[in-house]
Motif scaffolding. Structure first.
Motif, PDB file in Angstrom:
ATOM      1  N   UNK A 121      40.883  38.222  48.409  1.00 15.64           N
ATOM      2  CA  UNK A 121      39.565  38.746  49.566  1.00 15.64           C
ATOM      3  C   UNK A 121      38.966  40.029  50.039  1.00 15.64           C
ATOM      4  N   UNK A 122      40.739  40.636  50.260  1.00 16.34           N
ATOM      5  CA  UNK A 122      39.455  42.304  50.817  1.00 16.34           C
ATOM      6  C   UNK A 122      39.694  42.986  50.087  1.00 16.34           C
ATOM      7  N   UNK A 123      40.552  43.261  48.969  1.00 17.20           N
ATOM      8  CA  UNK A 123      39.809  44.405  48.480  1.00 17.20           C
ATOM      9  C   UNK A 123      39.863  43.923  46.637  1.00 17.20           C
ATOM     10  N   UNK A 124      40.316  43.005  45.771  1.00 17.55           N
ATOM     11  CA  UNK A 124      40.368  42.464  43.997  1.00 17.55           C
ATOM     12  C   UNK A 124      39.118  42.517  44.331  1.00 17.55           C
ATOM     13  N   UNK A 125      38.117  41.222  44.965  1.00 16.88           N
ATOM     14  CA  UNK A 125      37.006  40.885  44.552  1.00 16.88           C
ATOM     15  C   UNK A 125      35.977  41.364  44.613  1.00 16.88           C
ATOM     16  N   UNK A 126      35.748  41.804  46.031  1.00 13.35           N
ATOM     17  CA  UNK A 126      34.207  42.870  45.939  1.00 13.35           C
ATOM     18  C   UNK A 126      34.334  44.082  45.157  1.00 13.35           C
ATOM     19  N   UNK A 127      35.646  44.499  44.399  1.00 12.61           N
ATOM     20  CA  UNK A 127      35.294  45.456  44.310  1.00 12.61           C
ATOM     21  C   UNK A 127      35.333  44.880  42.511  1.00 12.61           C
ATOM     22  N   UNK A 128      35.419  43.959  42.171  1.00  9.20           N
ATOM     23  CA  UNK A 128      34.827  42.903  40.660  1.00  9.20           C
ATOM     24  C   UNK A 128      33.685  42.677  40.989  1.00  9.20           C
ATOM     25  N   UNK A 159      42.111  44.310  37.862  1.00 10.68           N
ATOM     26  CA  UNK A 159      41.925  45.489  38.912  1.00 10.68           C
ATOM     27  C   UNK A 159      43.577  44.856  39.420  1.00 10.68           C
ATOM     28  N   UNK A 160      44.227  43.024  39.519  1.00  8.59           N
ATOM     29  CA  UNK A 160      44.969  43.111  39.668  1.00  8.59           C
ATOM     30  C   UNK A 160      46.224  43.558  39.463  1.00  8.59           C
ATOM     31  N   UNK A 161      46.166  44.305  37.746  1.00  6.86           N
ATOM     32  CA  UNK A 161      47.342  44.796  36.786  1.00  6.86           C
ATOM     33  C   UNK A 161      46.910  46.398  37.094  1.00  6.86           C
ATOM     34  N   UNK A 162      46.392  46.988  37.100  1.00  9.77           N
ATOM     35  CA  UNK A 162      46.383  47.957  37.400  1.00  9.77           C
ATOM     36  C   UNK A 162      47.155  48.328  39.364  1.00  9.77           C
ATOM     37  N   UNK A 163      46.812  47.544  39.877  1.00 12.05           N
ATOM     38  CA  UNK A 163      47.593  47.542  40.731  1.00 12.05           C
ATOM     39  C   UNK A 163      49.154  47.069  41.559  1.00 12.05           C
ATOM     40  N   UNK A 164      48.857  46.575  40.688  1.00  6.59           N
ATOM     41  CA  UNK A 164      50.612  45.523  40.977  1.00  6.59           C
ATOM     42  C   UNK A 164      51.183  45.291  39.011  1.00  6.59           C
ATOM     43  N   UNK A 165      51.931  46.367  38.597  1.00  9.11           N
ATOM     44  CA  UNK A 165      52.388  46.425  37.661  1.00  9.11           C
ATOM     45  C   UNK A 165      52.654  44.431  37.038  1.00  9.11           C
ATOM     46  N   UNK A 166      54.055  44.351  37.666  1.00 10.30           N
ATOM     47  CA  UNK A 166      54.915  42.883  37.782  1.00 10.30           C
ATOM     48  C   UNK A 166      53.885  41.917  38.624  1.00 10.30           C
ATOM     49  N   UNK A 167      52.480  41.370  37.721  1.00  8.79           N
ATOM     50  CA  UNK A 167      50.793  41.359  38.618  1.00  8.79           C
ATOM     51  C   UNK A 167      51.077  39.768  38.694  1.00  8.79           C
ATOM     52  N   UNK A 168      51.267  38.720  39.617  1.00  9.02           N
ATOM     53  CA  UNK A 168      52.105  37.912  39.565  1.00  9.02           C
ATOM     54  C   UNK A 168      50.579  36.351  39.768  1.00  9.02           C
ATOM     55  N   UNK A 169      49.812  37.759  39.791  1.00  9.52           N
ATOM     56  CA  UNK A 169      48.551  36.134  39.538  1.00  9.52           C
ATOM     57  C   UNK A 169      47.923  35.901  38.541  1.00  9.52           C
ATOM     58  N   UNK A 170      47.634  34.514  38.465  1.00 10.42           N
ATOM     59  CA  UNK A 170      47.060  34.138  37.072  1.00 10.42           C
ATOM     60  C   UNK A 170      45.928  33.277  37.606  1.00 10.42           C
ATOM     61  N   UNK A 171      44.806  33.826  37.231  1.00  5.33           N
ATOM     62  CA  UNK A 171      43.083  33.840  37.707  1.00  5.33           C
ATOM     63  C   UNK A 171      42.449  32.779  36.554  1.00  5.33           C
ATOM     64  N   UNK A 172      42.439  31.489  36.941  1.00  4.80           N
ATOM     65  CA  UNK A 172      41.818  30.058  35.898  1.00  4.80           C
ATOM     66  C   UNK A 172      40.335  30.426  36.092  1.00  4.80           C
ATOM     67  N   UNK A 173      39.488  30.557  37.699  1.00  6.20           N
ATOM     68  CA  UNK A 173      38.393  30.302  37.090  1.00  6.20           C
ATOM     69  C   UNK A 173      37.912  31.374  38.385  1.00  6.20           C
ATOM     70  N   UNK A 174      36.401  31.838  37.491  1.00  2.91           N
ATOM     71  CA  UNK A 174      35.518  32.779  38.997  1.00  2.91           C
ATOM     72  C   UNK A 174      34.499  31.481  38.927  1.00  2.91           C
ATOM     73  N   UNK A 175      33.790  31.404  39.863  1.00  3.07           N
ATOM     74  CA  UNK A 175      32.462  30.600  39.982  1.00  3.07           C
ATOM     75  C   UNK A 175      31.701  30.976  41.279  1.00  3.07           C
ATOM     76  N   UNK A 176      30.249  31.399  40.943  1.00  2.46           N
ATOM     77  CA  UNK A 176      29.453  32.108  41.922  1.00  2.46           C
ATOM     78  C   UNK A 176      28.572  31.234  41.964  1.00  2.46           C
TER      79      UNK A 176
END
Length: 267
Positions: A121-128, A159-176
């Motif tokens: 909410x605070x860094x990844x989504x606004x940047x993307x 962005x997540x892969x760059x911030x966290x080399x062992x990124x645990x997030x698996x983003x399923x979907x994004x809607x607007x």
């Protein structure tokens, strides 16, 4: 006997106090009494520990929303009041190492914890959202909203892969689900939508005309084949068959006239 019971009861109390249930869909992270954290996850089930603590972390689908974003497009025009909803889950094998590095936990309503909503909410989504918006113009974004959302998803993953080399997030979907265009851009979008609708109507009418023409041609082909078959069967020419059909048609008309009643008026 009293002494024996006195010894057993505190032991049972301590054992029960150290039980933690890790529900299905979650993993446990073991945090020791001195604050250190094991890099090994604990599978669902009852876990017993007297001095250490198990933290149940939800790895099932989690949804986070960010609202009132104001990214600018490639022309510097702002897209107002943008809302983005991201649905993600966690890779259980990477939960412990991520927590050790970030200490990022968010408590859910069901008493479990999950990792990362605040990070998203605070860094990844606004940047993307900003990066995805500035790659295009507002008119294109509004008419290709699915592509816009997919670009946000891809940028978020990068962005997540760059911030966290062992990124645990698996983003399923994004809607607007919500956004507002400036009035001038909205008028352009409406005009374009009306023009496209008119083109679709013209194309549909064109297809109807073409289908009618094809039907007339098919009927003419059927009639020609029928005449050829009749000529072959009777030994007559096609012209003779046509003349014979005309004679038969006139005879049928004459017979119908002859059988009709005639009204005579007295003068």
């Amino acid at each position: 006997m009293r002494t024996s019971k006195t010894l057993i009861i505190p032991f049972v109390f301590i054992a029960l106090a150290g039980c933690t249930r890790i529900p299905t869909g979650s993993v446990g992270v073991l945090q020791h009494f001195d604050g250190t954290i094991d890099n090994i996850i604990v599978n669902p089930g009852m876990q017993l520990s007297i001095f250490d603590a198990y933290i149940p972390i939800d790895t099932t689908l989690t949804r986070v929303s960010v609202e009132k974003l104001q990214p600018k497009d490639s022309n510097g025009v702002p897209l107002e009041n943008v809302q983005v909803v991201v649905t993600f889950r966690l890779d259980p094998s990477k939960v412990a190492s991520f927590y050790i590095k970030t200490k990022e936990l968010d408590r859910e309503d069901n008493g479990l914890y999950t990792l990362g909503p605040k990070i998203l909410q605070e860094s990844v989504i606004p940047y993307a959202v900003q990066l995805a918006t500035e790659r295009s113009d507002l008119a294109t974004i509004s008419s290709h909203l699915g592509d816009y959302a997919e670009t946000i998803r891809q940028v978020s993953v990068s962005r997540l892969d760059k911030l966290y080399p062992n990124n645990p997030f698996i983003i399923q979907s994004v809607t607007v689900p919500n956004f507002e265009l400036p009035e001038t851009i909205q008028k352009q979008v409406n005009a374009k939508a009306g023009f496209l609708a008119e083109l679709q109507t013209i194309e549909a009418e064109k297809q109807v005309v073409e289908q009618r023409q094809q039907l007339v041609q098919e009927r003419a082909t059927v009639s020609a084949n029928a005449l050829a078959q009749a000529a072959h069967a009777t030994g007559l020419s096609v012209e003779q068959v046509i003349a014979w059909e005309r004679v038969e048609a006139l005879k049928t008309l004459a017979d119908s006239k002859a059988g009709a009643s005639v009204l005579v008026l007295d003068k």
